[in-house]
Design an enzyme around this catalytic site. Structure first.
Site, short mmCIF file in Angstrom:
data_model
loop_
_atom_site.label_atom_id
_atom_site.label_comp_id
_atom_site.label_asym_id
_atom_site.label_seq_id
_atom_site.Cartn_x
_atom_site.Cartn_y
_atom_site.Cartn_z
N ASP A 297 5.87 -9.38 14.44
CA ASP A 297 5.17 -10.02 13.32
C ASP A 297 6.00 -11.17 12.79
OD1 ASP A 297 3.30 -10.59 11.40
OD2 ASP A 297 3.74 -8.87 10.13
N ARG B 191 5.98 -16.15 6.56
CA ARG B 191 5.91 -15.22 5.42
C ARG B 191 6.92 -14.08 5.57
NH1 ARG B 191 1.56 -14.71 8.64
NH2 ARG B 191 1.38 -12.75 9.82
N ASN B 192 7.41 -13.85 6.78
CA ASN B 192 8.39 -12.79 7.03
C ASN B 192 9.80 -13.33 7.18
OD1 ASN B 192 6.58 -10.67 6.90
ND2 ASN B 192 6.06 -10.78 9.06
N CYS C 248 17.43 -11.77 -1.41
CA CYS C 248 17.20 -13.19 -1.10
C CYS C 248 16.46 -13.82 -2.27
CB CYS C 248 16.43 -13.34 0.19
SG CYS C 248 17.28 -12.63 1.62
N CYS C 249 17.17 -14.60 -3.07
CA CYS C 249 16.65 -15.01 -4.37
C CYS C 249 15.60 -16.09 -4.28
CB CYS C 249 17.80 -15.47 -5.26
SG CYS C 249 18.66 -16.92 -4.63
N ALA D 52 0.82 -1.21 0.00
CA ALA D 52 0.00 0.00 0.00
C ALA D 52 0.85 1.26 0.00
CB ALA D 52 -0.92 -0.02 1.20
N PHE D 53 2.07 1.16 0.54
CA PHE D 53 2.85 2.38 0.74
C PHE D 53 4.12 2.44 -0.10
CE2 PHE D 53 0.80 1.12 4.72
CZ PHE D 53 -0.08 2.18 4.88
N GLY D 54 4.60 1.28 -0.55
CA GLY D 54 5.85 1.31 -1.27
C GLY D 54 6.09 0.01 -2.00
N GLU E 42 20.04 -6.82 1.62
CA GLU E 42 20.43 -8.06 0.94
C GLU E 42 19.29 -8.56 0.05
OE1 GLU E 42 23.38 -10.40 3.91
OE2 GLU E 42 21.33 -10.17 4.60
#
EC number: 2.7.10.1
Length: 972
Positions: free
Chosen positions: A788, A792-793, A669-670, A595-597, A667
């Site tokens: 959080d 997913r993070n 992360c591929c 939403a922001f970037g 970094e």
């Protein structure tokens, strides 16, 4: 020959008898003419062999007595003849004949015994600085080299000197303390052979060269009547010959003395004399002396006993009890106090009702008998409302006492109101301390500084609070109806601290009659303005409901009970060493947007080496971003620079903050986020550890290639929006990448990094658990709360290295089902601890709860937690009642045990991340642990300029101080 000797002896006896018979006819002998008796044989020494007869004759006109001395022992015989029929070595010694006049003659007899050359008396004592006799006289005076020899061939001390005497033994001259316990033999050469005596051990008695050392356990005692008085006196001397005693000032005192003595080493004698009074009385007060003396002199030491009928507390304020301090300044209230027995309760009270904890209490001296203490109350940045009484309370078992400080806070006057009254008066109300003064001034026009004074009509004074320590309120008014010209009236309030003003502007106009058209227009204008206000309010409300970009990671400054005080990230310093030239960035495709970037793949030239290119991820704002989003991104940059580098977090590489929008370079992360990686690998998951299979041969480091193909693969950086599909790369010519060990080093050419096409096994899941725990332990050590934590993070990069990140602006939480609307925020409820859900409390322990949910995701290969359960009132109720998820399909029992401890309802019973690391470390293979340890020593990025970071401070319920500064960083 023996017959001839007997004949000669017979003639000698006959001559003696003749003398006795004729003695009566001879004249008496005067005492002056007395002579010593005669001994036959008339020799000073006689040598006989063992087994021969010893026959000694003593002749004298009167009666005689024989005395035999050997090794200090005496034997007597009252006969004139001493006969030993069969001589032995023990008959060697000095034979003395004494007559009635006390005159004597002696002969020394040697009984030569080849089996016993020495007569020995083993006890060997010597006094320091005196001579010591080694009693080893010879039985054969004709031997040679009669001397001393050390035991077992050891040499004698170089400074040891001795004098040998065949009849007495060997005398050691000038015995020294160092000779103590010296082992030696008497030795001599007999028939060309060296002969040794029995062993002697020299025991030296030290010379007394100083008075005894005397000490008592305490120099003074303070007791209440009825308490036991016990004092210990310790006496030290070189020998036990020291005398000691207790001397009491009051001879009527009933005391018991117990003595205990022991040697501590060879020349260190100690004695304890304990004096005890089982129930001390007031009249037992006085001086008690411990006295000791030896041959050199005496020494003493005293202790004082004071007995009081009951305990006491005496308080001494170290400053005036009436304190004036300006608003915003600091002040320390300090008291010293004497207390016996020790104080049990100490407290500072504000206004007799509110306790404060900003104080410290400590003894004035570290002396054991100390009864004086210091208490300091630290008042920082006092406000005007914080004036009042501050009382120090202290109590012990017998008494309590207190002292009160009156603190007045001087505040600058504040204009509370300035109004035009209906009666033509101007009123000004000001508050401050000390009491402010209000002056009125008039000036024509609209000046902001007036100089013509105007006298007030009415002045009223009142206190603004119930206590006398609050601000004083002044009411002052003037009549402005007398003013005929346009102008400005200034109300100026001032005191010793400062001043403030308020202004009245007024003008005199001609009376205007209302126009008939004016009223409808005015009504229409008011209605339109009202509608506009309503529209603006609705838009503002919707804007406020819109989730704002916020940095999830929070750095804790201090903890007060359950309340965490976070560092304002905008106040963190930013080191411009992180700056990287914009023209060295070449942007590629967008990796994700929110939403922001958005996050964009880019190539940075010269980031690590001046001639090297490196693939990075660049986080930036959208052009429509507001000021709050720009500040939040800058705060995120400062937090990352504050944290520093760690292998298991997405590290900051640089930033662009000058000459354009803010860019945060991190970094790249591929392999994307861990959640989608797990879901992709479900079908190829191997239930056992990969190292048990033949596929282990595929795990090799590939360090010979020069370029990475990771950036050429299908982008799987992160799941930014729902519905994005992920395709597993299928290039046939790609080699299988190394599982672990190909992490980029600073000065090493990057290893080839291909898409990870290898299968997933249990060892991988344990490795992911271990790495994320290490990363979270690092964040906790920096006092950083994630808030959080979820699969997913977590991003995945070369070598299956996991990295914790904060997506922040780059996640579309509005369309992400994992984030539930709660109030005006969207929260990951299923990952949140109960205290976070119900009390909005985020702590290190709530991160541990989220880590347990992450483990469930991991070992379920990317399943959503609490499967099939919507987040509704029923869900919240189940969480409150202690509902916990069952073990995921692929979790070992040990890992599920860790999950359950992470989900403990009591935050304080949850393990720390450091403890979790230790638990998982026991389960991963030695090879994985060894490889990870090697990788942790690699630093793939330039030095982080940030310094002076902090370790984790105390968390919820800590018994330590409630407010602690950030400490020095300890390594994770």
């Amino acid at each position: 020959m023996r017959g001839a000797r007997r004949a000669w002896d017979f003639l000698f006896v006959l001559q003696l008898l003749l003398r006795v018979q004729t003695g009566s006819s001879q004249p008496s002998v005067s005492p002056e003419e007395l002579s010593p008796p005669s001994i036959h044989p008339a020799k000073s020494e006689l040598i006989v062999s063992a087994g021969d007869e010893i026959r000694l004759f003593c002749t004298d006109p009167g009666s005689v007595k024989w005395t035999f001395e050997t090794l200090g022992q005496l034997s007597e015989n009252t006969h004139a003849e001493w006969i030993v029929e069969k001589a032995e070595a023990m008959n060697t010694g000095n034979y003395t004949c004494t007559n009635e006049g006390g005159l004597s003659s002696s002969i020394y007899v040697f009984v030569r015994d080849p089996e016993k050359l020495f007569l020995v008396d083993p006890p060997l004592y010597g006094k320091e600085d005196n001579d010591a006799l080694v009693r080893c006289p010879l039985t054969d005076p004709e031997v040679t080299n009669y001397s001393l020899t050390g035991c077992e061939g050891k040499p004698l001390p170089k400074d040891l000197t001795f004098v040998a005497d065949p009849k007495a033994g060997i005398t050691i001259k000038n015995v020294k303390r160092e000779y103590h316990r010296l082992c030696l033999h008497c030795s001599a050469n007999q028939g060309g052979k060296s002969v040794l005596s029995k062993k002697f051990t020299l025991k030296v008695r030290a010379a007394i060269r100083a008075v005894p050392v005397v000490a008592v356990s305490k120099a003074s005692y303070l007791l209440r009547e009825g308490e036991e008085f016990a004092v210990m006196c310790l006496i030290k001397d070189v020998s036990s010959s020291v005398d000691s005693m207790w001397i009491r000032e009051n001879s009527q005192t009933k005391a018991q003395v117990k003595r205990n003595s022991w040697h501590q080493g060879d020349f260190n004698f100690l004695r304890q004399e304990k004096l005890t009074i089982s129930s001390a009385r007031v009249n037992d007060s006085g001086v008690f002396m411990c006295y000791a003396n030896n041959t050199f002199g005496s020494a003493n030491v005293t202790t004082t006993l004071e007995v009081v009928d009951k305990g006491f507390i005496n308080i001494f304020p170290m400053m005036n009890t009436t304190v004036f301090v300006n608003d915003g300044e600091d002040v320390d209230l300090i008291v010293e106090y004497e207390a016996y027995p020790k104080p049990e309760h100490r407290q500072w009270i504000y206004m007799n009702r509110t306790a404060t904890d900003k104080w410290e209490d400590y003894p004035k001296s570290e002396n054991e008998s100390n009864i004086r203490y210091v208490s300091e109350l630290h008042l920082t940045r006092l406000k005007g409302t914080e004036g009042g009484t501050y009382t120090f309370l202290v109590s012990n078992a017998d008494v309590n006492s207190s002292v009160t400080f009156n603190v007045y806070v001087n505040t600058k006057p504040e204009i509370l109101t300035h109004d035009r009254l209906m009666n033509g008066m101007l009123q000004c109300v000001a508050a401050g301390f000390p009491e402010p003064t209000i002056d009125w001034y008039f000036c024509p026009g609209t000046e902001q500084r007036c100089s013509v004074p105007v006298g007030p009509v009415d002045v009223q004074i009142q206190n603004s609070s119930v206590s006398p320590f609050g601000k004083l309120v002044i009411h002052s008014s003037i009549d402005y109806s007398a003013f005929k010209h346009n102008g400005t009236v200034e109300c100026r309030a001032y005191n010793d601290v400062g001043k403030s003003s308020a202004f009245f502007n007024f003008a005199f106009k001609e009376q205007i009659h209302a126009h008939t058209l004016f009223t409808p227009l005015l009504i229409g204008f008011v209605i339109a303005a009202g509608m506009m206000c309503i529209i603006v309010m609705i838009l503002t409300y919707k804007y406020l409901q819109k989730p704002m970009y916020e940095v999830q990671w929070k750095v804790v400054e201090e903890i007060n009970g359950n309340n965490y005080v976070y560092i304002d990230p905008t106040q963190l310093p930013y080191d411009h060493k992180w700056e990287f030239p914009r023209n060295r960035l070449s942007f590629g495709k967008t990796l994700g947007a929110g939403a922001f970037g958005k996050v964009v793949e880019a190539t940075a030239y010269g980031l690590i080496k001046s001639d090297a290119a490196m693939t990075v991820a660049v986080k930036m704002l959208k052009p429509s971003a507001h000021l709050t989003e720009r500040e939040a991104l800058m705060s995120e940059l400062k937090v990352l620079s504050y944290l520093g580098n760690h292998m298991n977090i997405v590290n900051l590489l640089g930033a662009c903050t000058i000459g354009g929008p803010t860019l945060v370079i991190t970094e790249y992360c591929c392999y994307g986020d861990l959640l989608n990686f797990l879901r992709r690998k479900r079908d190829s998951f191997i239930c056992s550890k990969q190292e048990d299979h033949a596929e282990a041969a595929l795990y090799k480091n590939l360090l010979h290639s020069k370029e990475s193909s990771c950036s050429d693969s299908t982008n799987e950086y992160m799941d930014m929006k729902p519905g994005v599909s992920y395709v597993v790369p299928t290039k046939a010519d790609k080699r299988r990448s190394a599982r672990i060990g190909s992490y980029i080093e600073r000065d090493v050419t990057p290893a080839i990094m291909e898409d990870d096409e290898l299968a997933l096994d249990l060892e991988d899941l344990l490795s992911f658990s271990y790495q994320v725990a290490k990363g979270m332990a690092f964040l906790a050590s920096k006092n950083c709360i994630h808030r959080d934590l979820a699969a997913r993070n977590i991003l995945l990069t070369h070598g299956r290295i996991t990295k914790i990140c904060d997506f922040g602006l780059a996640r579309d939480i509005k369309n992400d089902s994992n984030y539930v609307v709660k109030g005006n925020a969207r929260l990951p409820v299923k990952w949140m601890a109960p205290e976070s859900i119900f009390n909005c409390v985020y702590t290190f322990e709530s991160d541990v709860w989220s880590y347990g949910i992450f483990l469930w995701e991991l070992f379920s290969l990317g399943s959503s937690p609490y499967p099939g359960m919507p987040v509704d009132s029923k869900f919240y109720k189940m969480i409150k009642e202690g509902f916990r998820m069952l073990s995921p399909e692929h979790a070992p029992a040990e890992m599920y045990d860790i999950m359950k401890t992470c989900w403990d309802a009591d935050p304080l019973k949850r393990p720390t991340f450091k403890q979790i690391v230790q638990l998982i470390e026991k389960q991963i293979s030695e090879s994985t642990n060894h490889i990870y340890s090697n990788l942790a020593n690699c630093s793939p990025h330039r030095e982080n300029p940030a310094v002076d970071h902090s370790v984790r401070i105390n968390s919820v319920g800590s018994s330590a101080s409630s407010t602690q500064p950030l400490l020095v960083h300890e390594d994770v």
